[in-house]
Design an enzyme around this catalytic site. Structure first.
Site, mmCIF file in Angstrom:
data_model
loop_
_atom_site.group_PDB
_atom_site.id
_atom_site.type_symbol
_atom_site.label_atom_id
_atom_site.label_comp_id
_atom_site.label_asym_id
_atom_site.label_seq_id
_atom_site.Cartn_x
_atom_site.Cartn_y
_atom_site.Cartn_z
ATOM 1 N N SER A 1 6.001 10.126 47.885
ATOM 2 C CA SER A 1 5.918 11.334 48.915
ATOM 3 C C SER A 1 3.962 11.825 48.821
ATOM 4 C CB SER A 1 6.765 12.331 48.411
ATOM 5 O OG SER A 1 6.661 13.169 47.178
ATOM 6 N N ARG B 1 1.680 -6.897 29.840
ATOM 7 C CA ARG B 1 0.774 -5.905 29.765
ATOM 8 C C ARG B 1 -0.212 -6.607 30.626
ATOM 9 N NH1 ARG B 1 2.474 -0.432 29.794
ATOM 10 N NH2 ARG B 1 4.137 -0.447 28.816
ATOM 11 N N ILE C 1 2.210 2.321 32.593
ATOM 12 C CA ILE C 1 0.896 2.672 31.409
ATOM 13 C C ILE C 1 0.011 1.725 31.159
ATOM 14 C CG2 ILE C 1 0.785 2.789 28.822
ATOM 15 C CD1 ILE C 1 2.763 4.601 28.246
ATOM 16 N N HIS D 1 -0.690 14.062 37.861
ATOM 17 C CA HIS D 1 0.267 14.368 36.799
ATOM 18 C C HIS D 1 0.772 15.459 36.844
ATOM 19 C CE1 HIS D 1 2.229 13.759 32.675
ATOM 20 N NE2 HIS D 1 1.885 15.198 32.112
HETATM 21 C C1 GAR Z 1 4.946 13.382 41.087
HETATM 22 O O1 GAR Z 1 5.473 14.625 41.112
HETATM 23 C C2 GAR Z 1 3.736 13.002 40.237
HETATM 24 O O2 GAR Z 1 2.959 14.099 39.555
HETATM 25 C C3 GAR Z 1 4.704 11.787 38.705
HETATM 26 O O3 GAR Z 1 5.772 11.495 39.862
HETATM 27 C C4 GAR Z 1 5.887 11.950 40.830
HETATM 28 C C5 GAR Z 1 5.963 11.308 42.144
HETATM 29 O O4 GAR Z 1 6.860 10.911 43.306
HETATM 30 N N1 GAR Z 1 3.749 11.544 38.164
HETATM 31 C C6 GAR Z 1 3.915 11.112 37.270
HETATM 32 O O5 GAR Z 1 4.620 11.550 35.947
HETATM 33 C C7 GAR Z 1 3.094 10.323 36.566
HETATM 34 N N2 GAR Z 1 3.254 10.039 35.058
HETATM 35 P P1 GAR Z 1 6.013 10.386 44.342
HETATM 36 O O6 GAR Z 1 5.941 9.260 44.337
HETATM 37 O O7 GAR Z 1 6.876 11.336 44.971
HETATM 38 O O8 GAR Z 1 4.665 10.775 44.942
#
Ligand code: GAR
Length: 193
Positions: A13, A69, A96, A113
């Site tokens: 998103s 990795r 990571i 984040h």
């Molecule tokens: C978002 O909330 C982003 O901040 C988080 O994952 C979600 C992805 O949503 N990111 C993390 O947790 C990074 N460690 P999306 O795929 O709908 O953009």
């Protein structure tokens, strides 16, 4: 043209928000910037279909197909470099990254984040904010450095934590703000390049 490459692992998103704003604001015409490709480490990432609908090239690199990795990150860096990006955007990319990868893209690698860093780096940020009794939560856009979720902060948005919130309801409230701050922060970074 300044290329933006976006990496996703899931629903995408935030990627979709960046693509939408880039089209609405005509980043290509006004700033010479475009989302050149969307890459995922998961073939079933929902965001891939959204990217394709917008005519953006997609590529999947399955991290499980690599022995280490380091091998995966080297292949990923090659795939990204093929687009000569000005900025590389992590948008829910749940891997990571090795120090070598981060160093290669230093200064042009950005992440969002779902917490008000430096609070709650890592996973389960919303539940941890609720458990800690926080009255505000939010999201942070930051440059990526070798230390997890600790690079220079580019943008933040705060939302209230409401009585009765669950991790899901709080996550949804934060996510709407992510979609506001991330496209703006990405454009600002692109304009510096
Ligand atoms: C978002 O909330 C982003 O901040 C988080 O994952 C979600 C992805 O949503 N990111 C993390 O947790 C990074 N460690 P999306 O795929 O709908 O953009």
């Amino acid at each position: 043209m300044k290329n933006i490459v976006i990496l996703i692992s899931g629903g995408g998103s935030n990627m979709a928000a960046i693509v939408r704003v880039a089209q609405q604001q005509d980043w290509a015409g006004r700033h010479g910037a475009r989302v050149a490709a969307v890459l995922s480490n998961k073939a079933d990432a929902g965001g891939l279909a959204i990217a394709r609908e917008h005519g953006i090239p997609t590529q999947v690199l399955d991290h499980k197909a690599y022995a280490s990795r380091e091998d995966f990150d080297a292949a990923l860096a090659r795939a990204i470099d093929a687009h000569a990006p000005a900025v590389v955007v992590l948008a829910g990319f749940m891997r990571i990254l090795t120090p070598g990868f981060v160093q290669h893209f230093a200064g042009r690698l950005v992440n969002i984040h779902p917490s008000l860093l430096p609070a709650f780096p890592g996973l389960h940020t919303h539940q941890r904010a609720i458990d800690a009794g926080c009255r505000v939560a939010g999201a942070t856009v930051h440059l990526v450095t070798a230390e997890l979720d600790a690079g220079p902060i580019l943008a933040q948005a705060a939302v209230p934590v409401l009585p009765g919130d669950t991790a899901q309801t709080l996550a949804a409230r934060v996510l709407t703000q992510e979609h506001v701050i991330y496209p703006r922060a990405v454009l600002e970074l692109v304009l510096q390049k």
